[in-house]
Design a protein around this motif. Structure first.
Motif, PDB file in Angstrom:
ATOM      1  N   PRO A   1       0.801  -1.231   0.000  1.00 49.51           N
ATOM      2  CA  PRO A   1       0.000   0.000   0.000  1.00 49.51           C
ATOM      3  C   PRO A   1       0.828   1.273   0.000  1.00 49.51           C
ATOM      4  O   PRO A   1       0.340   2.329  -0.385  1.00 49.51           O
ATOM      5  N   LYS A   2       2.074   1.189   0.423  1.00 53.34           N
ATOM      6  CA  LYS A   2       2.954   2.366   0.407  1.00 53.34           C
ATOM      7  C   LYS A   2       3.580   2.556  -0.964  1.00 53.34           C
ATOM      8  O   LYS A   2       3.703   3.676  -1.462  1.00 53.34           O
ATOM      9  N   GLY A   3       3.964   1.451  -1.586  1.00 53.92           N
ATOM     10  CA  GLY A   3       4.609   1.540  -2.889  1.00 53.92           C
ATOM     11  C   GLY A   3       3.651   1.503  -4.056  1.00 53.92           C
ATOM     12  O   GLY A   3       4.028   1.790  -5.191  1.00 53.92           O
ATOM     13  N   HIS A   4       2.386   1.121  -3.809  1.00 50.47           N
ATOM     14  CA  HIS A   4       1.348   1.040  -4.842  1.00 50.47           C
ATOM     15  C   HIS A   4       1.693   0.024  -5.929  1.00 50.47           C
ATOM     16  O   HIS A   4       1.559   0.295  -7.117  1.00 50.47           O
ATOM     17  N   PHE A   5       2.122  -1.158  -5.513  1.00 49.93           N
ATOM     18  CA  PHE A   5       2.402  -2.221  -6.476  1.00 49.93           C
ATOM     19  C   PHE A   5       2.138  -3.578  -5.844  1.00 49.93           C
ATOM     20  O   PHE A   5       2.094  -3.711  -4.618  1.00 49.93           O
ATOM     21  N   ILE A   6       1.965  -4.579  -6.698  1.00 49.87           N
ATOM     22  CA  ILE A   6       1.832  -5.964  -6.278  1.00 49.87           C
ATOM     23  C   ILE A   6       3.190  -6.643  -6.449  1.00 49.87           C
ATOM     24  O   ILE A   6       3.752  -6.638  -7.553  1.00 49.87           O
ATOM     25  N   LYS A   7       3.697  -7.193  -5.380  1.00 51.49           N
ATOM     26  CA  LYS A   7       5.002  -7.863  -5.430  1.00 51.49           C
ATOM     27  C   LYS A   7       4.928  -9.070  -6.354  1.00 51.49           C
ATOM     28  O   LYS A   7       4.019  -9.895  -6.250  1.00 51.49           O
ATOM     29  N   ALA A   8       5.921  -9.190  -7.235  1.00 48.95           N
ATOM     30  CA  ALA A   8       5.900 -10.266  -8.214  1.00 48.95           C
ATOM     31  C   ALA A   8       6.265 -11.611  -7.599  1.00 48.95           C
ATOM     32  O   ALA A   8       5.449 -12.536  -7.553  1.00 48.95           O
ATOM     33  N   TRP A   9       7.509 -11.719  -7.147  1.00 50.22           N
ATOM     34  CA  TRP A   9       8.050 -13.030  -6.791  1.00 50.22           C
ATOM     35  C   TRP A   9       8.369 -13.131  -5.308  1.00 50.22           C
ATOM     36  O   TRP A   9       8.476 -12.134  -4.600  1.00 50.22           O
TER      37      TRP A   9
ATOM     38  N   TYR B   1      -9.408  -1.163  -6.961  1.00 56.17           N
ATOM     39  CA  TYR B   1      -8.466  -0.133  -6.521  1.00 56.17           C
ATOM     40  C   TYR B   1      -7.032  -0.675  -6.591  1.00 56.17           C
ATOM     41  O   TYR B   1      -6.112   0.004  -7.078  1.00 56.17           O
ATOM     42  N   ILE B   2      -6.848  -1.880  -6.086  1.00 54.27           N
ATOM     43  CA  ILE B   2      -5.506  -2.487  -6.077  1.00 54.27           C
ATOM     44  C   ILE B   2      -5.010  -2.695  -7.504  1.00 54.27           C
ATOM     45  O   ILE B   2      -3.857  -2.383  -7.830  1.00 54.27           O
ATOM     46  N   ALA B   3      -5.880  -3.223  -8.365  1.00 54.64           N
ATOM     47  CA  ALA B   3      -5.479  -3.478  -9.752  1.00 54.64           C
ATOM     48  C   ALA B   3      -5.032  -2.189 -10.429  1.00 54.64           C
ATOM     49  O   ALA B   3      -3.962  -2.134 -11.061  1.00 54.64           O
ATOM     50  N   LYS B   4      -5.821  -1.128 -10.298  1.00 56.35           N
ATOM     51  CA  LYS B   4      -5.500   0.121 -10.998  1.00 56.35           C
ATOM     52  C   LYS B   4      -4.244   0.777 -10.437  1.00 56.35           C
ATOM     53  O   LYS B   4      -3.430   1.327 -11.202  1.00 56.35           O
ATOM     54  N   LYS B   5      -4.068   0.755  -9.124  1.00 57.46           N
ATOM     55  CA  LYS B   5      -2.854   1.330  -8.548  1.00 57.46           C
ATOM     56  C   LYS B   5      -1.613   0.598  -9.065  1.00 57.46           C
ATOM     57  O   LYS B   5      -0.603   1.215  -9.416  1.00 57.46           O
TER      58      LYS B   5
ATOM     59  N   VAL C   1      -1.355  -1.244 -11.868  1.00 55.24           N
ATOM     60  CA  VAL C   1      -1.186  -1.025 -13.311  1.00 55.24           C
ATOM     61  C   VAL C   1      -0.632   0.369 -13.578  1.00 55.24           C
ATOM     62  O   VAL C   1       0.226   0.555 -14.455  1.00 55.24           O
ATOM     63  N   ASN C   2      -1.077   1.348 -12.832  1.00 53.27           N
ATOM     64  CA  ASN C   2      -0.549   2.712 -13.015  1.00 53.27           C
ATOM     65  C   ASN C   2       0.952   2.754 -12.735  1.00 53.27           C
ATOM     66  O   ASN C   2       1.698   3.494 -13.401  1.00 53.27           O
ATOM     67  N   LYS C   3       1.392   1.995 -11.749  1.00 48.99           N
ATOM     68  CA  LYS C   3       2.823   1.930 -11.435  1.00 48.99           C
ATOM     69  C   LYS C   3       3.595   1.351 -12.620  1.00 48.99           C
ATOM     70  O   LYS C   3       4.659   1.862 -13.009  1.00 48.99           O
ATOM     71  N   ILE C   4       3.074   0.299 -13.210  1.00 48.56           N
ATOM     72  CA  ILE C   4       3.714  -0.321 -14.371  1.00 48.56           C
ATOM     73  C   ILE C   4       3.743   0.644 -15.548  1.00 48.56           C
ATOM     74  O   ILE C   4       4.753   0.762 -16.251  1.00 48.56           O
TER      75      ILE C   4
ATOM     76  N   ASN D   1      -6.597  -4.266 -19.431  1.00 46.76           N
ATOM     77  CA  ASN D   1      -6.889  -3.286 -18.391  1.00 46.76           C
ATOM     78  C   ASN D   1      -7.798  -2.175 -18.920  1.00 46.76           C
ATOM     79  O   ASN D   1      -8.643  -1.658 -18.183  1.00 46.76           O
ATOM     80  N   TYR D   2      -7.660  -1.847 -20.194  1.00 50.91           N
ATOM     81  CA  TYR D   2      -8.614  -0.923 -20.799  1.00 50.91           C
ATOM     82  C   TYR D   2     -10.007  -1.549 -20.838  1.00 50.91           C
ATOM     83  O   TYR D   2     -11.014  -0.891 -20.529  1.00 50.91           O
ATOM     84  N   LYS D   3     -10.078  -2.810 -21.212  1.00 50.43           N
ATOM     85  CA  LYS D   3     -11.355  -3.518 -21.289  1.00 50.43           C
ATOM     86  C   LYS D   3     -12.123  -3.416 -19.980  1.00 50.43           C
ATOM     87  O   LYS D   3     -13.353  -3.235 -19.978  1.00 50.43           O
TER      88      LYS D   3
END
Length: 377
Positions: free
Chosen positions: A134-142, A179-183, A185-188, A241-243
């Motif tokens: 929640p601080k970095g606004h990303f989902i950790k990959a591995w 909310y999580i998905a968009k945050k 994706v915006n980071k990417i 993500n646009y869809k």
């Protein structure tokens, strides 16, 4: 009379189905990945949490949707049930729960309305959401590996995992998943996608504040290069993500990545090199990147205005025709259908070989051409 594109795709798909039937007869309950000496190793026994373990089931669901033959449904549900062991282990799961259960449980639920499948899909979505920083606004990959924790690592592939969160939002009416998905994706969009349309495979952020620390070449040639399958993930993932959001910035990102991809493959007969920014030698290709991009380009074609449509649609067809002409193995004694897939730039042991996700995206793209795909994402 000249054969239409749809007729050609139908013929190619029938050939695919015939070979897939032969493979299903041999595989039984096994989960395939890469053939070794023309035979698959069962990933259900080798590593039940491996990220590709949903792709054969996904292929079977596509074929079930197309044919309504019960054998495909039964085999796909068998794999879905086996993946319960990955839930039980938990430690091996990472952000690719999106790939694993979108292609199994979500597909199952969309086709059958199975409540067990719905529960599995929501379980996977909850695990994915739990990886959000929640601080970095990303989902950790591995997960940690060899003492390296990798808590700030984000990879371009994860654009394809976001649809699981949108599905969960739609099904539960809980906006937190969106909310999580968009945050994420915006980071990417800000850091993994470059201004010229190329991509960084891996971005490393400070997990305490989200600041970019470095980029890595990952499965490509090196830092600053452009791994072609990563580019394909960017095309398809941005379009998806646009869809789900109808945010134009995601469609524009998909188009930008598509333009970079299309420009490069025109130099190599519409089949991508493993990396678009690598030394001229050795020459290695990745047909899986081609198949993923083709399906992604067809997705973009659904959303753009009329006078933009043909660029994306026609490019996808050229890719699929190039694949079909040279890289399809129909011998029933040889496992794998789409040949010459490459795991990464340096994987000598796993380059230019059949890889299960290549088969999935090739079939999915052909089904899109004839308008009969299961819209699983």
């Amino acid at each position: 009379m000249e054969e239409t594109t749809e007729q050609w795709a139908e013929t190619s798909l029938q050939n695919f189905v015939k070979k897939a039937d032969a493979e299903l007869d041999v595989l039984g309950n096994q989960i395939p990945y890469i053939p070794e000496d023309n035979h698959y190793v069962d990933m259900g026994k080798k590593d039940i949490s491996w990220w590709t373990n949903g792709f054969w089931a996904g292929t079977l669901w596509q074929l079930y949707h197309f044919t309504k033959d019960e054998k495909y449904k039964q085999a796909a549900q068998n794999i879905e049930q086996q993946l319960d062991n990955a839930f039980a282990d938990f430690r091996g799961l990472d952000h690719d729960v999106g790939f694993m259960w979108t292609l199994t449980a979500v597909a199952d639920y969309k086709e059958t309305k199975s409540q067990a499948a719905w529960t599995r899909a929501l379980h996977a979505a909850t695990i994915l959401a739990g990886r959000y920083n929640p601080k970095g606004h990303f989902i950790k990959a591995w997960n940690p590996e060899n003492g390296l924790y990798r808590n700030g690592w984000v990879i371009i592939d994860s654009l394809m995992n976001a649809p699981l969160l949108y599905w969960a939002q739609d099904e539960t009416h809980d906006p937190k998943f969106g909310y999580i998905a968009k945050k994420h994706v915006n980071k990417i969009m800000k850091y993994n996608l470059r201004a010229d349309g190329s991509v960084n495979h891996i971005c490393v952020f400070d997990p305490k504040n989200g600041q970019l620390l470095e980029t890595k070449g990952g499965q490509g040639y090196g830092v600053g290069s452009c791994w072609s399958r990563g580019e394909a993930w960017a095309i398809y993932g941005s379009a998806l993500n646009y869809k789900h959001t109808h945010k134009n910035k995601y469609l524009n990102a998909a188009k930008s990545a598509a333009h970079y991809f299309i420009a490069n493959i025109q130099q190599t007969g519409f089949i991508p090199l493993v990396d678009f920014r690598a030394p001229k030698e050795p020459v290695e290709i990745d047909t899986t990147a081609a198949a993923i991009a083709a399906s992604g380009l067809l997705e973009i074609a659904k959303f753009v205005p009329e006078f933009e449509h043909d660029l994306y649609y026609d490019s996808a067809i050229k890719i699929l025709r190039a694949l079909t002409a040279k890289y399809i193995e129909l011998d029933p004694d040889k496992m794998g259908i789409l040949t010459h897939g490459s795991v990464n730039y340096d994987a000598d042991h796993a380059n230019e070989k059949p890889i299960i996700y290549g088969d999935y995206f090739y079939a999915e793209a052909l089904l899109k051409v004839i308008g009969k795909e299961l819209q699983v994402w």
